[in-house]
Design an enzyme around this catalytic site. Structure first.
Site, PDB file in Angstrom:
ATOM      1  N   LYS A  33       0.847  -1.202   0.000  1.00 46.80           N
ATOM      2  CA  LYS A  33       0.000   0.000   0.000  1.00 46.80           C
ATOM      3  C   LYS A  33       0.877   1.244   0.000  1.00 46.80           C
ATOM      4  CE  LYS A  33      -0.512  -0.307   4.984  1.00 46.80           C
ATOM      5  NZ  LYS A  33      -1.016   0.564   6.009  1.00 46.80           N
ATOM      6  N   ARG A 129      -9.468   0.243  16.129  1.00 44.78           N
ATOM      7  CA  ARG A 129      -9.448   1.093  14.928  1.00 44.78           C
ATOM      8  C   ARG A 129     -10.555   0.542  14.034  1.00 44.78           C
ATOM      9  NH1 ARG A 129      -3.994   1.549  11.350  1.00 44.78           N
ATOM     10  NH2 ARG A 129      -4.584  -0.621  10.982  1.00 44.78           N
ATOM     11  N   TYR A 253      18.354  28.650   7.427  1.00 47.33           N
ATOM     12  CA  TYR A 253      17.188  29.384   7.934  1.00 47.33           C
ATOM     13  C   TYR A 253      17.158  29.395   9.446  1.00 47.33           C
ATOM     14  CZ  TYR A 253      14.859  29.507   3.355  1.00 47.33           C
ATOM     15  OH  TYR A 253      14.532  29.743   2.060  1.00 47.33           O
ATOM     16  N   MET A 301      13.804  23.554   1.750  1.00 41.55           N
ATOM     17  CA  MET A 301      12.940  22.841   0.801  1.00 41.55           C
ATOM     18  C   MET A 301      13.753  21.984  -0.171  1.00 41.55           C
ATOM     19  SD  MET A 301      10.060  24.344  -1.807  1.00 41.55           S
ATOM     20  CE  MET A 301       9.083  25.127  -0.563  1.00 41.55           C
TER      21      MET A 301
HETATM   22  C1  LIG Z   1      -3.901  -4.564   8.431  1.00 38.64           C
HETATM   23  C2  LIG Z   1      -2.446  -4.372   8.188  1.00 38.64           C
HETATM   24  N1  LIG Z   1      -1.660  -5.442   8.036  1.00 38.64           N
HETATM   25  C3  LIG Z   1      -0.326  -5.324   7.839  1.00 38.64           C
HETATM   26  C4  LIG Z   1       0.268  -4.083   7.775  1.00 38.64           C
HETATM   27  C5  LIG Z   1       1.769  -3.997   7.584  1.00 38.64           C
HETATM   28  O1  LIG Z   1       2.350  -3.477   8.755  1.00 38.64           O
HETATM   29  P1  LIG Z   1       3.935  -3.386   8.885  1.00 38.64           P
HETATM   30  O2  LIG Z   1       4.387  -2.400   7.876  1.00 38.64           O
HETATM   31  O3  LIG Z   1       4.150  -2.918  10.286  1.00 38.64           O
HETATM   32  O4  LIG Z   1       4.454  -4.746   8.624  1.00 38.64           O
HETATM   33  C6  LIG Z   1      -0.512  -2.942   7.931  1.00 38.64           C
HETATM   34  C7  LIG Z   1       0.135  -1.620   7.895  1.00 38.64           C
HETATM   35  O5  LIG Z   1      -0.256  -0.672   8.471  1.00 38.64           O
HETATM   36  C8  LIG Z   1      -1.908  -3.090   8.140  1.00 38.64           C
HETATM   37  O6  LIG Z   1      -2.691  -2.022   8.296  1.00 38.64           O
END
Ligand SMILES: Cc1ncc(COP(=O)(O)O)c(C=O)c1O
Length: 357
Positions: A33, A129, A253, A301
């Site tokens: 992701k 969550r 800066y 930047m």
């Molecule tokens: C549901 C779920 N599984 C697995 C992962 C992977 O987590 P990590 O990068 O800590 O291995 C995430 C990441 O946020 C997640 O939301």
């Protein structure tokens, strides 16, 4: 051409994926992701596809990007669908789908589906969550089965504090999960990177490593498996200007750094617009011309300053590693009071150059 770039080592990525499998003996969904945590989801998935059991993404847009690039492996939508009208596309592309809320379950019950779905049924075992309440879990499982719209169900949950090795919360979450799934015979998926690396007793048919694939540790402390990870991304640039300053001169800066003695300072083509953390303070490690040195003053930047005083071999054009195989992203993140996840995801503007495909 501006010398800032991110080198992505796909061989190291494969090594880390295999490590996750080796230490767990489980099937592993590579979490890609957020553009594979800034590493490029398509290139990462292509590099892993021959061996990966599947991939996990945050949403259907990310999943479609993988399919459009020709990735045929299973792809899990970690938050399932956001709107019920995504279901036909989920079916069309054979995406696997998390169900974390009762409204999603109802949407599946009411949907007309041309093929049955693979559902990962998520329990809220204590992170609070997303995930179903333990009291609803059994019934949700039975309703999915009864709907006739589901081919396979995997039982899943997610840890909130697995990166804290001396914290009992993960054990409590496992206990809640085990109680909730009693009597259900289905595969299980619990483990993210910190759990893969630090909690060997947790059993999980499927693991979901993210950050460890990219070679960074989620732990703030030393940890055995972390030493076996290979950093995948090297963020580097070059020295584009050199300054010799007497004692008492401000740098950058806000004059956040004042030279305490005569110093040689290198200006590097890298800044917060590239994703380098603006809050990294003076003293954050960098590697200049092969030698460890430090950041000085505020990150701008497009540029930042580094200390060349004790790096006599460094000068105009010297290579600077901001993070990578020598300077760990987790150390830079810690200095900037953030986590390697965030500094990877923030990467932008710099070209990504791949090796080891
Ligand atoms: C549901 C779920 N599984 C697995 C992962 C992977 O987590 P990590 O990068 O800590 O291995 C995430 C990441 O946020 C997640 O939301």
């Amino acid at each position: 051409m501006r010398p800032a770039r991110a080198l992505i080592d796909l061989q190291a990525l494969r090594h880390n994926y295999q490590l996750a499998r080796e230490v767990t003996g489980a099937k592993a969904l590579a979490v890609v992701k957020a553009d594979a945590y800034g590493h490029g989801a398509v290139r990462v998935a292509q590099a892993l596809e021959a061996e990966a059991d599947g991939f996990a993404v945050a949403c259907i847009e990310e999943a479609l990007e993988l399919r459009a690039a020709g990735i045929r492996a299973p792809v899990l939508l970690l938050e399932g669908f956001f709107e019920a009208d995504e279901l036909p596309l989920i079916i069309e592309h054979d995406f696997w789908c998390v169900v974390h809320s009762l409204w999603q379950l109802e949407a599946i019950e009411h949907a007309r589906l041309s093929k049955p779905l693979t559902v990962w049924l998520k329990l809220d075992s204590g992170m609070h969550r997303v995930g179903l309440h333990p009291k609803d879990y059994h019934e949700a499982y039975q309703r999915l089965l009864a709907s006739g719209k589901v081919a396979k169900i995997v039982l899943m949950s997610h840890f909130a504090r697995a990166d804290e090795l001396d914290c009992v919360r993960s054990n409590e979450q496992v206990a809640v999960f085990e109680a909730a799934r009693q009597g259900l015979s289905a595969e299980v998926s619990l483990r993210n990177s910190p759990s893969v690396m630090g909690w060997p007793s947790v059993s999980s048919d499927w693991v979901r490593p993210g950050i460890m694939l990219y070679g960074a540790t989620p732990f703030g402390e030393d940890q055995a498996i972390a030493a076996r990870l290979q950093p995948v991304m090297t963020l580097e640039s070059k020295v584009i200007s050199v300054r010799e300053l007497p004692a008492g001169e401000p740098v950058g800066y806000g004059a956040k750094f004042i030279t305490p003695k005569p110093m040689r300072i290198g200006v590097v083509a890298m800044g917060y617009a590239d994703g380098y953390p603006r809050h990294a303070p003076t003293g954050t490690p960098v590697l200049v011309a092969g030698q460890r040195s430090q950041l000085l003053g505020r990150v701008s930047m497009d540029m930042l300053c580094v200390d060349l005083t004790d790096v006599p071999q460094a000068g105009l054009g010297s290579t600077v590693e901001l993070w990578g195989k020598n300077i760990l992203a987790s150390d830079v993140a810690a200095a900037a009071e953030t986590i390697p996840y965030q500094i990877f995801c923030n990467l932008r503007r710099v070209p990504r150059l791949y090796s080891g495909a």
